[in-house]
Design a protein around this motif. Sequence first.
Motif, PDB file in Angstrom:
ATOM      1  N   VAL A  77     -30.110  14.565 -14.678  1.00 35.17           N
ATOM      2  CA  VAL A  77     -30.381  13.176 -14.779  1.00 35.17           C
ATOM      3  C   VAL A  77     -29.496  12.145 -14.165  1.00 35.17           C
ATOM      4  O   VAL A  77     -30.001  11.401 -13.643  1.00 35.17           O
ATOM      5  CB  VAL A  77     -30.501  13.112 -16.351  1.00 35.17           C
ATOM      6  N   GLU A  78     -28.292  12.636 -14.126  1.00 35.35           N
ATOM      7  CA  GLU A  78     -27.206  11.583 -13.722  1.00 35.35           C
ATOM      8  C   GLU A  78     -27.307  11.431 -12.066  1.00 35.35           C
ATOM      9  O   GLU A  78     -27.582  10.312 -11.520  1.00 35.35           O
ATOM     10  CB  GLU A  78     -25.814  12.185 -13.763  1.00 35.35           C
ATOM     11  N   SER A  80     -30.239  11.956 -10.691  1.00 32.74           N
ATOM     12  CA  SER A  80     -31.465  11.278 -10.434  1.00 32.74           C
ATOM     13  C   SER A  80     -31.473   9.720 -10.542  1.00 32.74           C
ATOM     14  O   SER A  80     -31.929   8.861  -9.728  1.00 32.74           O
ATOM     15  CB  SER A  80     -32.583  11.693 -11.347  1.00 32.74           C
ATOM     16  N   GLU A  81     -30.409   9.102 -11.318  1.00 33.62           N
ATOM     17  CA  GLU A  81     -30.079   7.825 -11.709  1.00 33.62           C
ATOM     18  C   GLU A  81     -29.356   7.200 -10.354  1.00 33.62           C
ATOM     19  O   GLU A  81     -29.470   6.234  -9.878  1.00 33.62           O
ATOM     20  CB  GLU A  81     -29.585   7.652 -12.940  1.00 33.62           C
ATOM     21  N   GLU A  98     -37.798  10.388 -10.690  1.00 35.76           N
ATOM     22  CA  GLU A  98     -38.099   9.709 -11.814  1.00 35.76           C
ATOM     23  C   GLU A  98     -38.650  10.824 -12.790  1.00 35.76           C
ATOM     24  O   GLU A  98     -38.616  10.965 -13.884  1.00 35.76           O
ATOM     25  CB  GLU A  98     -39.257   8.591 -11.477  1.00 35.76           C
ATOM     26  N   ARG A 101     -35.955  13.124 -14.071  1.00 36.35           N
ATOM     27  CA  ARG A 101     -35.147  12.366 -15.082  1.00 36.35           C
ATOM     28  C   ARG A 101     -35.921  12.164 -16.407  1.00 36.35           C
ATOM     29  O   ARG A 101     -35.463  12.445 -17.455  1.00 36.35           O
ATOM     30  CB  ARG A 101     -34.770  10.837 -14.485  1.00 36.35           C
ATOM     31  N   GLY A 105     -34.826  14.729 -19.427  1.00 38.48           N
ATOM     32  CA  GLY A 105     -34.151  13.804 -20.470  1.00 38.48           C
ATOM     33  C   GLY A 105     -34.569  14.524 -22.050  1.00 38.48           C
ATOM     34  O   GLY A 105     -33.887  14.746 -22.810  1.00 38.48           O
TER      35      GLY A 105
END
Length: 210
Positions: A77-78, A80-81, A98, A101, A105
Amino acid sequence: MRRPAPARLLALSAALAAAVALGGCAASGGSTEPASSASDHGGDEHGGSTATATAGTANEADIAYAMGMAAHHEQAVEMSEIVLAHDGLDERVADLAERIRDAQGPEIAQMEAWLEAWGADTSDMAGHGDHGMAGMQSEEDLQAMRDADAGDAQVLFLEAMVEHHEGALDMAEAHLEEGADPDALALSEQVIATQRAEIDEMRALLDELA
Protein backbone atom coordinates in the motif's frame (compact mmCIF):
# COMPACT_ATOMS: atom_id res chain seq x y z
CA MET A 1 2.14 -38.61 9.54
CA ARG A 2 2.57 -34.96 8.61
CA ARG A 3 5.23 -34.51 5.98
CA PRO A 4 8.17 -32.17 6.62
CA ALA A 5 7.65 -28.52 5.76
CA PRO A 6 8.96 -27.62 2.29
CA ALA A 7 11.87 -25.27 1.81
CA ARG A 8 9.63 -22.41 0.87
CA LEU A 9 8.37 -22.31 4.48
CA LEU A 10 11.49 -20.26 5.19
CA ALA A 11 9.48 -17.34 3.82
CA LEU A 12 7.29 -17.57 6.93
CA SER A 13 9.89 -18.69 9.47
CA ALA A 14 10.79 -15.24 10.78
CA ALA A 15 7.17 -14.20 11.17
CA LEU A 16 6.31 -17.52 12.85
CA ALA A 17 9.16 -17.15 15.31
CA ALA A 18 8.01 -13.66 16.16
CA ALA A 19 4.43 -14.82 16.64
CA VAL A 20 5.46 -17.63 18.96
CA ALA A 21 7.75 -15.29 20.92
CA LEU A 22 4.84 -13.01 21.66
CA GLY A 23 3.52 -15.70 23.98
CA GLY A 24 -0.03 -16.70 24.61
CA CYS A 25 -0.86 -16.67 20.93
CA ALA A 26 -1.43 -20.38 20.57
CA ALA A 27 -2.69 -23.10 22.81
CA SER A 28 -0.46 -26.04 23.57
CA GLY A 29 -2.34 -28.14 21.04
CA GLY A 30 -1.52 -25.68 18.24
CA SER A 31 -4.93 -24.01 18.07
CA THR A 32 -6.18 -20.81 19.61
CA GLU A 33 -9.37 -19.90 21.41
CA PRO A 34 -10.77 -16.66 19.98
CA ALA A 35 -11.15 -13.72 22.31
CA SER A 36 -14.27 -12.66 20.42
CA SER A 37 -15.96 -13.22 17.08
CA ALA A 38 -14.63 -11.07 14.27
CA SER A 39 -17.14 -8.96 12.43
CA ASP A 40 -17.85 -9.86 8.81
CA HIS A 41 -16.22 -7.19 6.66
CA GLY A 42 -17.40 -8.78 3.44
CA GLY A 43 -15.28 -9.68 0.43
CA ASP A 44 -13.11 -7.23 -1.46
CA GLU A 45 -13.51 -6.25 -5.08
CA HIS A 46 -11.81 -9.50 -6.13
CA GLY A 47 -14.51 -11.59 -4.46
CA GLY A 48 -12.36 -12.69 -1.55
CA SER A 49 -13.27 -14.42 1.66
CA THR A 50 -14.95 -12.61 4.51
CA ALA A 51 -13.27 -11.58 7.73
CA THR A 52 -15.30 -14.06 9.80
CA ALA A 53 -12.85 -16.19 11.77
CA THR A 54 -13.82 -19.78 12.51
CA ALA A 55 -13.62 -20.39 16.25
CA GLY A 56 -10.88 -22.72 17.39
CA THR A 57 -9.42 -23.48 13.96
CA ALA A 58 -6.40 -21.15 13.81
CA ASN A 59 -2.94 -22.56 14.45
CA GLU A 60 0.48 -20.95 14.82
CA ALA A 61 0.99 -20.86 11.05
CA ASP A 62 -2.28 -18.94 10.61
CA ILE A 63 -1.24 -16.40 13.24
CA ALA A 64 2.23 -15.97 11.77
CA TYR A 65 0.79 -15.64 8.28
CA ALA A 66 -1.77 -13.01 9.25
CA MET A 67 0.81 -10.96 11.15
CA GLY A 68 3.43 -11.25 8.44
CA MET A 69 1.13 -10.72 5.47
CA ALA A 70 -0.55 -7.71 7.09
CA ALA A 71 2.86 -6.04 7.38
CA HIS A 72 3.74 -7.18 3.85
CA HIS A 73 0.51 -5.68 2.51
CA GLU A 74 1.17 -2.44 4.38
CA GLN A 75 4.36 -1.94 2.39
CA ALA A 76 2.55 -2.68 -0.88
CA VAL A 77 0.00 0.00 0.00
CA GLU A 78 2.85 2.38 0.89
CA MET A 79 4.63 1.74 -2.42
CA SER A 80 1.39 2.30 -4.31
CA GLU A 81 0.84 5.61 -2.57
CA ILE A 82 4.44 6.68 -3.23
CA VAL A 83 4.19 6.12 -6.98
CA LEU A 84 0.70 7.62 -7.17
CA ALA A 85 2.07 10.85 -5.69
CA HIS A 86 3.98 11.43 -8.96
CA ASP A 87 2.40 13.42 -11.77
CA GLY A 88 2.71 12.10 -15.30
CA LEU A 89 2.51 8.37 -14.65
CA ASP A 90 1.54 6.00 -17.41
CA GLU A 91 -2.20 5.56 -16.85
CA ARG A 92 -1.81 1.76 -16.77
CA VAL A 93 0.71 1.98 -13.94
CA ALA A 94 -1.53 4.40 -12.04
CA ASP A 95 -4.51 2.07 -12.49
CA LEU A 96 -2.49 -0.91 -11.25
CA ALA A 97 -1.21 0.98 -8.20
CA GLU A 98 -4.75 2.05 -7.34
CA ARG A 99 -6.01 -1.53 -7.65
CA ILE A 100 -3.25 -2.87 -5.42
CA ARG A 101 -3.89 -0.18 -2.80
CA ASP A 102 -7.66 -0.63 -2.88
CA ALA A 103 -7.49 -4.44 -2.67
CA GLN A 104 -4.80 -4.83 -0.04
CA GLY A 105 -6.09 -2.17 2.36
CA PRO A 106 -9.26 -4.17 3.13
CA GLU A 107 -7.24 -7.38 3.35
CA ILE A 108 -5.11 -5.80 6.09
CA ALA A 109 -8.28 -5.01 8.05
CA GLN A 110 -9.48 -8.55 7.42
CA MET A 111 -6.33 -10.11 8.84
CA GLU A 112 -6.29 -7.76 11.83
CA ALA A 113 -9.89 -8.81 12.60
CA TRP A 114 -8.87 -12.46 12.49
CA LEU A 115 -5.95 -11.87 14.82
CA GLU A 116 -8.24 -10.18 17.31
CA ALA A 117 -10.74 -13.03 17.09
CA TRP A 118 -7.97 -15.58 17.58
CA GLY A 119 -6.73 -13.80 20.70
CA ALA A 120 -3.32 -13.03 19.20
CA ASP A 121 -1.13 -10.37 20.79
CA THR A 122 -0.74 -7.79 18.01
CA SER A 123 1.15 -5.22 20.05
CA ASP A 124 4.35 -5.87 18.08
CA MET A 125 2.80 -6.03 14.60
CA ALA A 126 4.39 -2.72 13.61
CA GLY A 127 7.81 -4.35 13.78
CA HIS A 128 7.02 -7.35 11.63
CA GLY A 129 8.04 -5.59 8.43
CA ASP A 130 11.63 -5.57 9.70
CA HIS A 131 11.86 -9.37 9.97
CA GLY A 132 13.32 -9.99 6.52
CA MET A 133 10.15 -11.27 4.87
CA ALA A 134 10.49 -12.19 1.22
CA GLY A 135 10.10 -9.29 -1.18
CA MET A 136 10.21 -6.50 1.40
CA GLN A 137 11.91 -3.34 0.12
CA SER A 138 14.41 -1.31 2.11
CA GLU A 139 13.79 2.26 3.19
CA GLU A 140 16.49 3.28 0.71
CA ASP A 141 14.50 1.62 -2.08
CA LEU A 142 11.35 3.45 -1.04
CA GLN A 143 13.18 6.77 -0.85
CA ALA A 144 14.63 6.25 -4.33
CA MET A 145 11.08 5.79 -5.60
CA ARG A 146 9.99 9.00 -3.86
CA ASP A 147 12.90 10.99 -5.28
CA ALA A 148 12.71 9.76 -8.88
CA ASP A 149 10.81 11.51 -11.64
CA ALA A 150 7.58 9.89 -12.81
CA GLY A 151 9.17 7.84 -15.60
CA ASP A 152 11.84 6.34 -13.38
CA ALA A 153 9.54 6.01 -10.36
CA GLN A 154 7.04 3.89 -12.23
CA VAL A 155 9.78 1.53 -13.40
CA LEU A 156 11.16 1.28 -9.86
CA PHE A 157 7.63 0.64 -8.62
CA LEU A 158 7.00 -2.16 -11.11
CA GLU A 159 10.35 -3.82 -10.43
CA ALA A 160 9.90 -3.60 -6.67
CA MET A 161 6.28 -4.74 -6.76
CA VAL A 162 7.09 -7.80 -8.87
CA GLU A 163 9.64 -8.82 -6.24
CA HIS A 164 7.19 -7.94 -3.46
CA HIS A 165 4.39 -9.99 -5.02
CA GLU A 166 6.73 -12.95 -5.54
CA GLY A 167 7.49 -12.83 -1.81
CA ALA A 168 3.77 -12.78 -1.04
CA LEU A 169 3.28 -15.85 -3.24
CA ASP A 170 5.96 -17.70 -1.28
CA MET A 171 4.27 -16.77 2.00
CA ALA A 172 0.79 -17.73 0.78
CA GLU A 173 1.96 -21.05 -0.67
CA ALA A 174 3.75 -21.87 2.58
CA HIS A 175 0.62 -21.00 4.55
CA LEU A 176 -1.46 -23.36 2.40
CA GLU A 177 0.89 -26.15 3.49
CA GLU A 178 0.77 -25.39 7.21
CA GLY A 179 -2.33 -23.31 8.01
CA ALA A 180 -5.63 -24.57 9.38
CA ASP A 181 -8.22 -21.78 9.43
CA PRO A 182 -10.52 -22.10 6.38
CA ASP A 183 -10.98 -18.35 5.87
CA ALA A 184 -7.26 -17.66 6.16
CA LEU A 185 -6.52 -20.46 3.70
CA ALA A 186 -9.09 -19.00 1.30
CA LEU A 187 -7.33 -15.64 1.51
CA SER A 188 -4.01 -17.31 0.65
CA GLU A 189 -5.60 -18.86 -2.43
CA GLN A 190 -6.98 -15.44 -3.39
CA VAL A 191 -3.58 -13.77 -2.90
CA ILE A 192 -1.95 -16.36 -5.14
CA ALA A 193 -4.50 -15.97 -7.94
CA THR A 194 -4.60 -12.18 -7.84
CA GLN A 195 -0.90 -11.52 -7.44
CA ARG A 196 0.20 -14.02 -10.07
CA ALA A 197 -1.99 -12.19 -12.58
CA GLU A 198 -0.60 -8.83 -11.44
CA ILE A 199 2.98 -10.09 -11.79
CA ASP A 200 2.25 -11.00 -15.41
CA GLU A 201 0.71 -7.57 -15.94
CA MET A 202 3.69 -5.77 -14.39
CA ARG A 203 6.24 -7.75 -16.37
CA ALA A 204 4.44 -6.84 -19.59
CA LEU A 205 4.50 -3.16 -18.57
CA LEU A 206 8.20 -3.37 -17.73
CA ASP A 207 8.95 -4.81 -21.16
CA GLU A 208 7.38 -1.69 -22.63
CA LEU A 209 8.40 1.02 -20.16
CA ALA A 210 11.81 0.01 -18.81
